[in-house]
Write an enzyme that holds these catalytic residues in place. Sequence first.
Site: not given
Length: 309
Positions: A2-3, A61, A292
């Site tokens: 979810p962004e 968000k 990441r």
Amino acid sequence: MPELPEVEVVRRGVERWVVGRMVESVQVFDARSLRRHTAGVLDFQERLAGLTVDSAQRRGKFLWLPLRDGAEAEPARSLLVHLGMSGQLLVASEDQPAPRHERIRLGLSPSASETGEPLPEQARFVDQRIFGGMLLDPLVPSTDGHGLVPEHAAHIARDPLDPLFDVAAFHAALRRRRTGLKRALLDQGLISGIGNIYADEALWAARLHWAAPTETMTAPRTRELVAACQEVMRRALDAGGTSFDSLYVNVNGESGYFARSLNAYGREGLPCPRCEAAGEDGVIVREKFANRSSYRCSRCQKRPRRFRP
DNA sequence: TATCGGGCCTGTAGGC
DNA sequence: TGCCTACAGGCCCGAT
């Protein structure tokens, strides 16, 4: 994951299905989803029950539902929801089986749709990895003087789809930073709503390298970058959000389709769509960034001379 | 004060 | 088959 577009899809669902209804009961199956509600589970349950959902708001968000007590003219507190990276807010009927990883369940007052159909009686917060959560939070004036925001979201900057987002102020703040572009895009205090996926997509669209120093940005380049963020997120919103798996769904449990439209993220080793269309040989490469991954085109997002990883 | 890195979490994939 | 490890990533907080 979810962004901003995914949270906006959920917000619209909540607006349609939950606003105007009273929270009649609160069940907490996993206290870790209330980690940020420091007063504890009992406090959360006792104070939330009996309040009516006034509207559904979002910044970046963060999603919040201003709550009204029966006698109040204006809501003074809100239910602040963050989906983290695996959170879902689902509306469901009582007879639907409990989903795996359901953490919190709200029982809603009876209501009917315009056609007279009864609306689902429950809102279910489902979160596999428990990076998200809920809390009851007082509403405070926004730092820019426009409207009220939950106290715990007051530090969050406006997002690029917000009509009050200030490109010139963002550019000035960017120039003051001494970091790389992607790190700045992920800083929710600078610009909100952008996560790893849309950062890579926006940088690809603007032909910028993720480690380009923020202080080298010119005003026109910043405008291009913001326009790229807006374009990417609007397209994602039109597609119902990005779903790689069942981790992101709207309030009715349906997945979005934007993952099919990604140009850079997750496409390691594949031709860059822009280069391929121009007959060039750019390839999407994956690089380590802050524990990441970051994806960019080897040709049209060249590594800058100055580099801030 | 600004920036960075680690920890929180769980399911999945891949290696052995 | 079962165990182990790496990986995914938004946000917060402590360290620098």
